[in-house]
Enzyme design. Structure first.
Site, PDB file in Angstrom:
ATOM      1  N   ARG A  61      16.437  37.592  -8.758  1.00  0.00           N
ATOM      2  CA  ARG A  61      16.720  36.688  -7.645  1.00  0.00           C
ATOM      3  C   ARG A  61      18.049  37.069  -6.984  1.00  0.00           C
ATOM      4  NH1 ARG A  61      18.410  32.438  -8.675  1.00  0.00           N
ATOM      5  NH2 ARG A  61      18.857  32.741 -10.895  1.00  0.00           N
ATOM      6  N   LYS A 202      10.833  30.121  -8.461  1.00  0.00           N
ATOM      7  CA  LYS A 202      12.025  29.282  -8.490  1.00  0.00           C
ATOM      8  C   LYS A 202      12.172  28.446  -7.221  1.00  0.00           C
ATOM      9  CE  LYS A 202      13.457  30.358 -12.588  1.00  0.00           C
ATOM     10  NZ  LYS A 202      13.242  29.374 -13.687  1.00  0.00           N
ATOM     11  N   HIS A 222      15.174  22.734 -16.734  1.00  0.00           N
ATOM     12  CA  HIS A 222      15.024  24.172 -16.930  1.00  0.00           C
ATOM     13  C   HIS A 222      15.094  24.420 -18.425  1.00  0.00           C
ATOM     14  CE1 HIS A 222      16.570  28.495 -16.088  1.00  0.00           C
ATOM     15  NE2 HIS A 222      15.264  28.460 -16.106  1.00  0.00           N
ATOM     16  N   SER A 241      20.441  32.715 -20.550  1.00  0.00           N
ATOM     17  CA  SER A 241      19.984  34.010 -21.023  1.00  0.00           C
ATOM     18  C   SER A 241      20.807  34.483 -22.220  1.00  0.00           C
ATOM     19  CB  SER A 241      20.093  35.035 -19.890  1.00  0.00           C
ATOM     20  OG  SER A 241      19.683  36.307 -20.311  1.00  0.00           O
ATOM     21  N   LYS A 245      16.501  31.094 -26.426  1.00  0.00           N
ATOM     22  CA  LYS A 245      15.594  30.015 -26.029  1.00  0.00           C
ATOM     23  C   LYS A 245      14.127  30.395 -26.239  1.00  0.00           C
ATOM     24  CE  LYS A 245      14.727  29.244 -21.686  1.00  0.00           C
ATOM     25  NZ  LYS A 245      14.724  28.827 -20.262  1.00  0.00           N
ATOM     26  N   THR A 246      13.741  31.570 -25.749  1.00  0.00           N
ATOM     27  CA  THR A 246      12.343  31.993 -25.876  1.00  0.00           C
ATOM     28  C   THR A 246      11.974  32.226 -27.335  1.00  0.00           C
ATOM     29  OG1 THR A 246      12.406  33.026 -23.687  1.00  0.00           O
ATOM     30  CG2 THR A 246      10.661  33.732 -25.181  1.00  0.00           C
ATOM     31  N   ASP A 260       9.667  27.466 -19.631  1.00  0.00           N
ATOM     32  CA  ASP A 260      10.723  27.534 -18.608  1.00  0.00           C
ATOM     33  C   ASP A 260      10.989  26.255 -17.818  1.00  0.00           C
ATOM     34  OD1 ASP A 260      12.712  29.206 -17.432  1.00  0.00           O
ATOM     35  OD2 ASP A 260      11.452  29.476 -15.671  1.00  0.00           O
ATOM     36  N   ARG A 325      10.025  42.403 -16.625  1.00  0.00           N
ATOM     37  CA  ARG A 325       9.353  41.117 -16.832  1.00  0.00           C
ATOM     38  C   ARG A 325       7.850  41.301 -16.982  1.00  0.00           C
ATOM     39  NH1 ARG A 325      12.243  35.932 -16.785  1.00  0.00           N
ATOM     40  NH2 ARG A 325      14.345  36.425 -16.070  1.00  0.00           N
TER      41      ARG A 325
END
Length: 538
Positions: A61, A202, A222, A241, A245-246, A260, A325
């Protein structure tokens, strides 16, 4: 050109003045879109069947080129500044009209979809793309209506994404040739000059972050979320990041709600999305089996590369970007909850990678502390991650997602606090960063121990244990956690030089309070009291 799938009422397209284009293909299946993408030269197939594409100049982004039209709807509600940048109404109209006229020789791929798994709060949206791979991304990332619902589908918001259209900054009022602009009055998002599909994802998230708290009293978040064996055993994970989290929300013993974006209603949690958009750098089957297995036909790989002479992806290759990604629908995840909803969360985890070695590996927060640290959204970058970084650098992103939050962060924090009190929710701060010293001296917290702490919180094993208060931040630290050595629970105990820890702790506390100064005018006394109890050095 005749569409090959179901379409909505044509008058909606005429209303957008798109009746002059070369052709319009409505709601194509993944197989049809992949055929179109290959025919258009948009990508190639990997040996797993996934479509591999490049996003061009932009591999992420561009936050400084994301705007919100300032008008009667937004002028007194949006938190204007460096994150939410205002855009003139007339400039938007002129730029939009230029985009429309640029489409005369284009074939458009149109998708009708939902954002929101909860039928009571979902938003109907229409995405109009000039690239088939972008429309496949939207098939993966949003929720697909049933065929019988498409004949009279009327979108509440429309996205027009044209990567090959470039703005003229001197004329159009943009900073650069690329842009992503939200118009809440006309209910349109326009994206141009960038092939990064995350701008569409987003953009819709930003819309929901404006509408749901304001109109529906729903907390938009988020975060990732998963579910235990019971519907009311929902857990939510916030984290920037690099915090884990993932990894930590992908628990083989729990079901994935989403990775997400979620909303929290009076009834529970619901996923905004229909898919996942995961990082793939250094991906292996051993480290992330759920992601690895989801990369099949219909998935989209972005900016990855093959091993030479093969069509096998080399996930260690970062020659294009570190931000490689993959997009895939939730149905590709074996343990996904469909529809992706869960009950009221029992436990919420704020994940941080504290490279200062100061924050406890697990601590329990009061309501005031939870609101304060939610607004702060803290983690740290370490030496070597970016040019010029030689020691840990603190990073703060309000609500763990500042670029997507149109309202003032205290609005979201107050909703969080209200729901915590109403439903007696536990909020835990989890430090996945360093212990025994700062980065370079200490060691990274063991993933095994972090998982044990989260499991203890989820199973209720910490409900009966005793706690003591950390003096600078005021956190409640458990004296014991099953499966975790007691001597690592207090970070000060892990430092050989206790005075050095005290200096580092006070330094970090001052950074927290300095960062919070920009929010303090709108924060309640309870929120302000939730911060570290040290003075800011000027």
């Amino acid at each position: 050109m005749k569409a090959t799938n179901l379409k909505s009422l044509m008058e909606d397209m005429v209303g957008l003045a798109l009746d002059h284009v070369k052709g319009v293909l409505w709601n194509l299946s993944p197989a049809e879109l992949i055929t179109e993408a290959l025919k258009n030269g948009e990508g190639v197939l990997a040996d797993t069947g996934a479509l591999m594409v490049d996003t061009g100049k932009f591999t992420g982004r561009s936050p400084k080129d994301r705007y919100i039209v300032k008008d009667d709807v937004t002028k007194d509600t949006v938190w204007w500044g460096d994150i939410n940048i205002s855009f003139d109404e007339d400039k938007f109209d002129a730029l939009y009209n230029k985009m429309i006229h640029s489409l005369s020789d284009k074939i458009l791929y149109v998708r009708d979809a939902y954002a929101g798994a909860d039928e009571n709060y979902r938003m109907k949206l229409r995405v109009i793309d000039t690239q088939a791979s972008h429309n496949l991304f939207c098939y993966n990332m949003f929720i697909q209506p049933q065929n019988e619902d498409l004949s009279d589908f009327h979108p509440e918001f429309t996205v027009l994404a044209v990567p090959e259209f470039y703005a003229d900054p001197k004329v159009d009022g943009t900073r650069q040739k690329n842009f992503a602009i939200v118009n809440f009055t006309k209910k349109i998002i326009i994206v141009g000059g960038t092939g990064y599909t995350g701008e569409t994802k987003k953009g819709i998230f930003s819309v929901l972050n404006f509408l749901l708290p304001e109109k529906e009293h729903v907390l938009s978040m988020h975060c990732s979320a998963n579910l235990g064996k019971e519907k009311n055993d929902t857990a939510v994970f916030f984290g920037l990041s690099g915090t884990g989290k993932t990894t930590l929300s992908a628990d083989p013993n729990r079901l994935l709600i989403g990775d997400d974006e979620h909303g929290w209603t009076d009834d529970g949690i619901f996923n905004f999305e229909g898919g996942c958009y995961a990082k793939t750098i250094d991906l292996t089957e051993e480290k992330e089996p759920e992601i690895w297995d989801a990369i099949k036909f219909g998935a989209i790989l972005e900016n990855t590369r093959f091993y030479p002479g093969t069509n096998t992806v080399d996930y260690s290759n970062c020659s294009i970007t570190e931000n490689t990604r993959v997009s895939y629908p939730l149905k590709n995840v074996k343990n996904a909850v469909l529809p992706s909803v869960g009950g009221i969360p029992k436990n919420i985890f704020f994940l941080t990678c504290d490279a200062n070695g100061v924050l406890p590996p697990i601590s329990k927060l009061t309501v005031g502390q939870a609101m304060y640290h939610f607004i702060s959204g803290y983690t740290a970058k370490v030496a070597g991650t970016e040019a010029g970084i030689t020691e840990p650098v603190s990073v703060f992103s309000a609500c763990f997602g500042a670029p997507f939050m149109p309202l003032h962060p205290t609005k979201y924090a107050e909703l969080l606090g209200e729901k915590m009190v109403k439903h007696n929710v536990n909020i835990w701060l989890i430090n996945t960063g360093w212990s025994g010293g700062a980065y370079g001296d200490g060691e990274r917290m063991s993933l095994k121990f972090t998982r044990a702490m989260i499991t203890a919180a989820l199973t209720g094993a910490l409900e009966e244990t005793e706690y003591y208060q950390q003096p600078v931040f005021g956190f409640q630290i458990p004296i014991e956690v099953p499966g975790v050595p007691n001597d690592i629970l207090d970070p000060r105990n892990t430092w050989k030089d206790k005075e050095a820890f005290d200096v580092q702790a006070e330094k970090l506390a001052q950074e927290f309070n300095k960062n919070f100064e920009k929010f303090s005018e709108y924060a309640s006394d309870e929120i302000l009291a939730g911060g570290p109890q040290v003075d800011v050095l000027t």
